[in-house]
Design an enzyme around this catalytic site. Sequence first.
Site, PDB file in Angstrom:
ATOM      1  N   TYR A 113      54.623  90.457  -8.968  1.00 30.58           N
ATOM      2  CA  TYR A 113      53.438  89.806  -8.390  1.00 30.58           C
ATOM      3  C   TYR A 113      53.337  88.351  -8.873  1.00 30.58           C
ATOM      4  O   TYR A 113      52.918  87.471  -8.126  1.00 30.58           O
ATOM      5  CB  TYR A 113      52.177  90.601  -8.745  1.00 30.58           C
ATOM      6  CG  TYR A 113      50.890  89.933  -8.313  1.00 30.58           C
ATOM      7  CD1 TYR A 113      50.653  89.618  -6.977  1.00 30.58           C
ATOM      8  CD2 TYR A 113      49.899  89.615  -9.250  1.00 30.58           C
ATOM      9  CE1 TYR A 113      49.477  89.000  -6.576  1.00 30.58           C
ATOM     10  CE2 TYR A 113      48.715  89.007  -8.857  1.00 30.58           C
ATOM     11  CZ  TYR A 113      48.507  88.700  -7.527  1.00 30.58           C
ATOM     12  OH  TYR A 113      47.344  88.085  -7.136  1.00 30.58           O
ATOM     13  N   ARG A 120      54.193  81.371  -3.603  1.00 29.58           N
ATOM     14  CA  ARG A 120      53.067  81.048  -2.731  1.00 29.58           C
ATOM     15  C   ARG A 120      52.485  79.682  -3.101  1.00 29.58           C
ATOM     16  O   ARG A 120      52.292  78.827  -2.242  1.00 29.58           O
ATOM     17  CB  ARG A 120      51.995  82.145  -2.844  1.00 29.58           C
ATOM     18  CG  ARG A 120      50.705  81.789  -2.107  1.00 29.58           C
ATOM     19  CD  ARG A 120      49.770  82.975  -1.952  1.00 29.58           C
ATOM     20  NE  ARG A 120      49.340  83.575  -3.209  1.00 29.58           N
ATOM     21  CZ  ARG A 120      48.493  84.605  -3.295  1.00 29.58           C
ATOM     22  NH1 ARG A 120      48.012  85.156  -2.192  1.00 29.58           N
ATOM     23  NH2 ARG A 120      48.144  85.117  -4.462  1.00 29.58           N
ATOM     24  N   TYR A 174      42.213  81.831 -12.660  1.00 31.80           N
ATOM     25  CA  TYR A 174      42.570  82.848 -13.650  1.00 31.80           C
ATOM     26  C   TYR A 174      43.376  82.208 -14.772  1.00 31.80           C
ATOM     27  O   TYR A 174      44.231  81.353 -14.524  1.00 31.80           O
ATOM     28  CB  TYR A 174      43.454  83.944 -13.024  1.00 31.80           C
ATOM     29  CG  TYR A 174      42.756  85.016 -12.210  1.00 31.80           C
ATOM     30  CD1 TYR A 174      41.384  85.220 -12.262  1.00 31.80           C
ATOM     31  CD2 TYR A 174      43.512  85.848 -11.391  1.00 31.80           C
ATOM     32  CE1 TYR A 174      40.789  86.227 -11.504  1.00 31.80           C
ATOM     33  CE2 TYR A 174      42.923  86.859 -10.635  1.00 31.80           C
ATOM     34  CZ  TYR A 174      41.555  87.034 -10.700  1.00 31.80           C
ATOM     35  OH  TYR A 174      40.980  88.034  -9.954  1.00 31.80           O
ATOM     36  N   ARG A 187      37.561  84.495  -2.413  1.00 33.43           N
ATOM     37  CA  ARG A 187      37.017  85.862  -2.370  1.00 33.43           C
ATOM     38  C   ARG A 187      36.630  86.283  -0.965  1.00 33.43           C
ATOM     39  O   ARG A 187      36.572  87.467  -0.660  1.00 33.43           O
ATOM     40  CB  ARG A 187      35.818  85.978  -3.311  1.00 33.43           C
ATOM     41  CG  ARG A 187      36.146  85.699  -4.773  1.00 33.43           C
ATOM     42  CD  ARG A 187      37.206  86.636  -5.317  1.00 33.43           C
ATOM     43  NE  ARG A 187      37.517  86.352  -6.725  1.00 33.43           N
ATOM     44  CZ  ARG A 187      38.452  86.997  -7.406  1.00 33.43           C
ATOM     45  NH1 ARG A 187      39.172  87.942  -6.829  1.00 33.43           N
ATOM     46  NH2 ARG A 187      38.684  86.690  -8.655  1.00 33.43           N
ATOM     47  N   GLU A 294      41.866  98.947  -4.556  1.00 37.00           N
ATOM     48  CA  GLU A 294      41.436  97.628  -4.072  1.00 37.00           C
ATOM     49  C   GLU A 294      40.824  97.857  -2.692  1.00 37.00           C
ATOM     50  O   GLU A 294      41.333  98.641  -1.906  1.00 37.00           O
ATOM     51  CB  GLU A 294      42.647  96.687  -3.994  1.00 37.00           C
ATOM     52  CG  GLU A 294      42.315  95.269  -3.535  1.00 37.00           C
ATOM     53  CD  GLU A 294      43.519  94.319  -3.626  1.00 37.00           C
ATOM     54  OE1 GLU A 294      44.158  94.248  -4.703  1.00 37.00           O
ATOM     55  OE2 GLU A 294      43.820  93.655  -2.625  1.00 37.00           O
TER      56      GLU A 294
HETATM   57  C1  3EB Z   1      42.111  90.282  -7.839  1.00 35.00           C
HETATM   58  O1  3EB Z   1      40.895  90.153  -7.599  1.00 35.00           O
HETATM   59  C2  3EB Z   1      42.775  91.519  -7.316  1.00 35.00           C
HETATM   60  O2  3EB Z   1      47.063  87.567  -4.699  1.00 35.00           O
HETATM   61  O3  3EB Z   1      46.397  87.322  -2.642  1.00 35.00           O
HETATM   62  C3  3EB Z   1      43.060  90.538  -4.497  1.00 35.00           C
HETATM   63  C4  3EB Z   1      43.122  89.781  -3.321  1.00 35.00           C
HETATM   64  C5  3EB Z   1      44.086  90.429  -5.431  1.00 35.00           C
HETATM   65  C6  3EB Z   1      44.181  88.912  -3.084  1.00 35.00           C
HETATM   66  C7  3EB Z   1      46.294  87.830  -3.766  1.00 35.00           C
HETATM   67  C8  3EB Z   1      45.144  89.553  -5.179  1.00 35.00           C
HETATM   68  C9  3EB Z   1      45.197  88.798  -4.015  1.00 35.00           C
HETATM   69  O4  3EB Z   1      42.741  89.469  -8.516  1.00 35.00           O
HETATM   70  C10 3EB Z   1      44.075  91.242  -6.662  1.00 35.00           C
END
Ligand code: 3EB
Length: 311
Positions: A113, A120, A174, A187, A294
């Site tokens: 990932y 990306r 993050y 989000r 998820e």
């Molecule tokens: C998170 O909140 C959970 O890498 O495109 C959620 C939605 C998550 C999109 C992405 C990853 C992605 O981090 C994982």
Amino acid sequence: MQADRDIPCLRVPMQRLDIGDSICEVWHGSGHLTQGQCGTIHYRHDEGVLFGVIALSETLFEAGAGKTPLQQATESAYRQVFALLDTLHYPYLFRFWNYIADINTHSFGLERYHQFNLGRQDAFLAHGRDVVGNVPAACALGTTAQGLLIIAFLAGRVAPLNIENPRQISAYEYPQEYGPRSPTFSRASLVRLGQDEVLFISGTASIVGHATLHPADVVAQTRETMANIKAVLAEANRLASPSWFDLSSLSYKVYVRHPADQAQIRAELERIVGTAPNAIYLRADVCRQDLLLEIEATAAQPLVFMSGQKD
Ligand code: 3EB
């Protein structure tokens, strides 16, 4: 279902857990529709919106120049998307769906990932696109389709409104412990599609701040995930007047790591939403090993215009 060869079709290699039958999600355009193929992308668009899909085999790429095959496949796919959107003049990305083989395993010293996140973000940067703030909604799930990277996207000509969750640190911020590059997604995005306002809520999990909560408790993770979706809805309702979205107006896609957890997740979701939610359940890996589910969601509402106000 035998799809028309001209219609871009994303085949999701995930088992459906609620009913054995497969299901097909269809997005309708309006007016004149045009389809085509560009590199590995199949797409179709009307005057306002473009939908595209890519399925790329990682075996086409060799490890080299410090980039892993998955990283290169991801970067290539995203670069192709951005180039196509430049050519056809659909500059705004609304939503990506990312399905990645073996998302939780490690290779070349890096979790897969995290390799995806590198590729990306590099593609976003190479095309001069924002990697914080104005980024599309998305989801990223793991499949067992060996070596296959599958991506779908919706783009358009009117800028979306990108929405963050006050309970969570933005994913693009993050800290490093979640990989050398942050994930590039918001989000949620709120989009005008024809006569509708559409809310795309990204894949949402049991994360508060940046930390996973309730690592081994699937019911608590479901509850936390839904608290996050509620918080995103509240943000959408605050920013988008006069629309009003609520939990019962959403269509849910629930990605479940362990099939045996599905009944508990479903019971909790039904308890929280109140009425029987419009939901499908798919077997998938989630991008952190400790996440058991998820949930993504979408809702559409007719745009309401004030009297006297022109469209
Ligand atoms: C998170 O909140 C959970 O890498 O495109 C959620 C939605 C998550 C999109 C992405 C990853 C992605 O981090 C994982």
